[in-house]
Scaffold this active site. Structure first.
Site, PDB file in Angstrom:
ATOM      1  N   ASN A   1       0.707  -1.285  -0.033  1.00  0.00           N
ATOM      2  CA  ASN A   1       0.100   0.109   0.095  1.00  0.00           C
ATOM      3  C   ASN A   1       0.687   1.149  -0.019  1.00  0.00           C
ATOM      4  O   ASN A   1       0.578   2.200  -0.867  1.00  0.00           O
ATOM      5  CB  ASN A   1      -0.945   0.058   1.053  1.00  0.00           C
TER       6      ASN A   1
ATOM      7  N   THR B   1     -17.769  37.657 -31.227  1.00  0.00           N
ATOM      8  CA  THR B   1     -18.724  37.091 -30.021  1.00  0.00           C
ATOM      9  C   THR B   1     -19.965  36.309 -30.744  1.00  0.00           C
ATOM     10  O   THR B   1     -20.397  36.868 -31.920  1.00  0.00           O
ATOM     11  CB  THR B   1     -19.066  38.054 -29.206  1.00  0.00           C
TER      12      THR B   1
ATOM     13  N   SER C   1      -8.282  13.000 -48.911  1.00  0.00           N
ATOM     14  CA  SER C   1      -9.782  12.040 -48.850  1.00  0.00           C
ATOM     15  C   SER C   1      -9.660  10.973 -49.750  1.00  0.00           C
ATOM     16  O   SER C   1      -8.965  11.057 -50.621  1.00  0.00           O
ATOM     17  CB  SER C   1     -10.889  12.899 -49.046  1.00  0.00           C
TER      18      SER C   1
ATOM     19  N   LYS D   1      -9.850  17.458 -51.460  1.00  0.00           N
ATOM     20  CA  LYS D   1      -9.995  17.617 -49.916  1.00  0.00           C
ATOM     21  C   LYS D   1      -8.604  17.845 -49.543  1.00  0.00           C
ATOM     22  O   LYS D   1      -7.618  16.953 -49.789  1.00  0.00           O
ATOM     23  CB  LYS D   1     -10.696  16.469 -49.231  1.00  0.00           C
TER      24      LYS D   1
ATOM     25  N   GLN E   1      -6.665   0.126  -7.283  1.00  0.00           N
ATOM     26  CA  GLN E   1      -5.668  -0.456  -8.492  1.00  0.00           C
ATOM     27  C   GLN E   1      -6.093   0.314  -9.740  1.00  0.00           C
ATOM     28  O   GLN E   1      -5.472   0.296 -10.686  1.00  0.00           O
ATOM     29  CB  GLN E   1      -5.982  -1.939  -8.476  1.00  0.00           C
TER      30      GLN E   1
HETATM   31  N1  ARG Z   1      -1.507  -3.552  -7.330  1.00  0.00           N
HETATM   32  C1  ARG Z   1      -1.964  -2.847  -6.159  1.00  0.00           C
HETATM   33  C2  ARG Z   1      -2.465  -1.565  -6.607  1.00  0.00           C
HETATM   34  O1  ARG Z   1      -2.268  -1.126  -7.784  1.00  0.00           O
HETATM   35  C3  ARG Z   1      -0.942  -2.854  -5.188  1.00  0.00           C
HETATM   36  C4  ARG Z   1      -1.330  -2.586  -3.903  1.00  0.00           C
HETATM   37  C5  ARG Z   1      -1.988  -3.922  -3.357  1.00  0.00           C
HETATM   38  N2  ARG Z   1      -2.281  -3.943  -1.885  1.00  0.00           N
HETATM   39  C6  ARG Z   1      -2.963  -4.710  -1.488  1.00  0.00           C
HETATM   40  N3  ARG Z   1      -3.284  -4.536  -0.329  1.00  0.00           N
HETATM   41  N4  ARG Z   1      -3.756  -5.660  -1.812  1.00  0.00           N
HETATM   42  O2  ARG Z   1      -3.246  -0.956  -5.889  1.00  0.00           O
END
Ligand code: ARG
Length: 469
Positions: free
Chosen positions: A109, A154, A276, A282, A321
Site C-alpha cells: 500500500n 462574439t 480524402s 480535399k 488499483q
Molecule cells: N496492485 C496494487 C495496486 O495497484 C498494489 C497494492 C495492493 N495492496 C493490497 N493490499 N492488495 O493498488
C-alpha cells in the site's frame, strides 16, 4: 504458490488470478518500484532493521533486475499479480534470503502509493516542457502578426477588429495557466507515502525522512492513513490535463474553422493535413480534429478516477488499483497531442489578406464609429443608436460604414466630419485599443514580453525529446 498460501487452503481461481492481476499495466512502474525499494532497503540497513550486508545484497540485486528489465530480458508473470510482487519474487530468486527481508516494515500500500507519485512527478515536467515549446511557437506566431488585422467574434458573429497576434497571445495565456496549474500540482504532491506501511506505519524504527529525501520528496506525508489512501494528486493532475485539453480542443476548433473554404484565414501545411479517399479536392484538418476528439479520453480518465474514489473508506481498497490506467492513458494522450499540435501550428500559413477582407465586412468598426461620436461630446447610448441607424441604412443600400458619403453620415447626425473615415480604418480601430491587454500593436508586444519573461524561467522539451516520447 502464492505468498499468502499459509493462510489459504485452496489455490486462487484462474479467472480471479487474471482479474486481480495488474501486472499487465503496472509493469510500467518498474523503475519507480525499484527506486523505492532501494531507498527502503538502504534505510532498513542504516537503521539496523536488517543487516547492512543484506541491504547491500538487496540493492545490488535490484540494480541487476533493473538492468535486465531495460535490456528486455525479463518476463513478468501474472501469478505474481503486480509489479511489486514480480520484482520481489525475482529478487528472492536471485539473492536468496536477503530478498525475503526487503518487505520488512513495508506494505504494497505504501509501496504503490510511492511508485505512483514518483511516476507522476517524473511525467509532469515532460508535459510542462512540451507546453513551453508550444508557448514559444505561439510567441513566434504572435510576433509575426502583431499587425495582421482579423475579425474578433462574439456569438461567432463579427464583433470588433483584433489581430492574429492578439489571438495567439490569448491562447498563450491559457497555456501559461496550464503550466502553472501543473507546477502547483507538483508542489502539493511532493510528499512521500513510504513508511506508512499498510496504514499504521510499523513497530520498527523506520526513518521516513530519510526515504523521503532519498526519493527526492520534500518531506514524508503527515498521516500514514492519508498517505496510503490519497489519490488527490492524480485527480488534480487529470483535472489539469483536462483543462489543458479543453484549451487545445477550443484552439483546434478555431483552426478547423479558419482553414475551411468559408474562412480561409490559415492554410495547414501538407505534412500536417490529410486527403480524402474519394474527394480529390480535399485537404482535411485531421490533426486538429483528433486533438479535439482525444479531449474526450482525458475527460473520461478524470471522471473514472473521481468515480473510483468517491465511495472509498480509509484506508487502502483494491478499487484503487484502477487509478493507474486512466493516468497512463491521459499522459500518453496529452504527450502525443501537444507536440503534434505545436508542429501543426508552427507550420500553418497565415492569410492576412483574407483576414483583412473578413474584418472589413460585417460592420466590425461600428463600435469605433460610436466612440467617434462620443469623443465629439455625444453620450455613448445616443451615439450607439445613431450608428445602429447608419448600419441599418448601409444594409438597405448595400454599403459599409466607410463607403458612406459624408452627406449620408450627416443625414443621420450633424456631428460627423471628414475625420470619420480615418477613425473607421481597421488599423486605427485596432491601434486605438492601447489598453493593457488590448489588441493594439504595443499592447500585444507587452503581452509577448510578459510571456517571454515567464518562459525565460522554464526550459522547453527539445524536439527530439518530444518525438521520443
Ligand atoms: N496492485 C496494487 C495496486 O495497484 C498494489 C497494492 C495492493 N495492496 C493490497 N493490499 N492488495 O493498488
Amino acid at each position: 504458490m502464492k505468498l499468502w498460501a499459509g493462510r489459504f487452503q485452496k489455490e486462487t481461481d484462474t479467472l480471479v488470478n487474471d482479474f486481480n492481476s495488474s501486472i499487465g499495466f503496472d509493469a510500467r512502474l518498474y523503475r519507480q518500484d525499484i527506486r523505492g525499494s532501494i531507498a527502503h532497503a538502504t534505510m532498513l540497513g542504516k537503521q539496523g532493521i536488517i543487516d547492512p550486508s543484506e541491504a547491500e545484497k538487496i540493492i545490488q540485486g535490484l540494480q541487476a533486475i533493473l538492468a535486465d528489465i531495460e535490456a528486455g530480458s525479463v518476463e513478468f508473470s501474472m501469478d505474481n499479480e503486480d509489479i511489486h510482487m514480480n520484482i520481489e519474487a525475482m529478487l528472492t530468486e536471485r539473492v536468496g534470503d536477503a530478498g525475503k527481508r526487503l518487505h520488512t516494515a513495508r506494505s504494497r500500500n505504501d509501496q504503490v502509493a510511492t511508485d505512483f507519485r514518483l511516476f507522476v512527478k517524473e511525467e509532469i515536467p515532460v508535459v510542462i516542457g512540451q507546453l513551453v515549446a508550444l508557448e514559444q511557437v505561439l510567441v513566434r506566431k504572435a510576433k509575426a502578426n502583431v499587425s495582421t488585422v482579423m475579425p474578433g467574434y462574439t456569438h461567432m458573429q463579427r464583433a470588433q477588429p483584433t489581430t492574429f497576434g492578439h489571438f495567439m497571445m490569448a491562447y498563450a495565456n491559457m497555456i501559461r495557466r496550464d503550466i502553472t496549474r501543473l507546477e502547483d500540482c507538483m508542489e502539493r504532491m511532493d510528499e512521500c507515502p513510504l513508511g506508512a506501511g499498510a496504514l499504521a506505519t510499523s513497530t520498527y524504527p523506520v526513518d521516513r525522512f530519510a526515504t523521503a529525501e532519498a526519493l527526492g520528496f520534500q518531506r514524508p506525508m503527515d498521516n500514514s492513513m492519508d498517505a496510503v489512501s490519497d489519490r488527490d494528486y492524480a485527480i488534480e493532475l487529470l483535472s489539469d490535463l483536462s483543462i489543458l485539453m479543453m484549451h487545445l480542443s477550443r484552439f483546434s476548433e478555431e483552426i478547423i474553422l479558419w482553414c475551411s473554404w468559408e474562412f480561409q484565414f490559415v492554410e495547414l501545411d501538407d505534412a500536417y493535413s490529410t486527403g480524402s479517399s474519394i474527394m480529390p479536392q480535399k485537404k482535411n484538418p485531421d490533426v486538429a480534429e483528433l486533438v479535439r476528439g482525444k479531449t474526450g479520453r482525458v475527460y473520461g480518465s478524470l471522471i473514472s478516477l473521481l468515480t473510483v474514489m468517491k465511495g472509498l473508506p480509509l484506508a487502502y481498497n483494491k478499487d484503487m488499483q484502477e487509478d493507474k490506467e486512466p493516468v497512463f492513458d491521459a499522459f500518453d494522450t496529452v504527450e502525443i497531442c501537444v507536440p503534434v499540435f505545436t508542429a501543426m501550428l508552427d507550420t500553418l500559413t497565415v492569410k492576412p489578406r483574407n483576414m483583412a477582407r473578413a474584418a472589413s465586412g460585417g460592420f466590425i468598426n461600428a463600435t469605433d464609429c460610436a466612440d467617434y461620436l462620443t469623443r465629439k461630446g455625444m453620450p455613448f447610448r445616443e451615439a450607439y443608436m445613431v450608428v445602429g441607424r447608419l448600419v441599418h441604412m448601409c444594409i438597405k443600400v448595400g454599403e459599409s460604414l466607410d463607403t458612406l458619403t459624408l452627406k449620408d453620415f450627416r443625414s443621420v447626425c450633424a456631428l460627423f466630419d471628414e475625420d470619420v473615415y480615418e477613425a473607421l480604418q481597421l488599423k486605427a480601430c485596432v491601434n486605438g485599443r492601447k489598453v493593457y491587454g488590448g489588441p493594439a500593436e504595443d499592447s500585444v508586444k507587452q503581452q509577448i514580453a510578459r510571456i517571454e519573461a515567464f518562459l525565460a524561467q522554464r526550459t522547453p522539451a527539445s524536439a527530439s525529446e518530444a518525438a521520443a516520447e
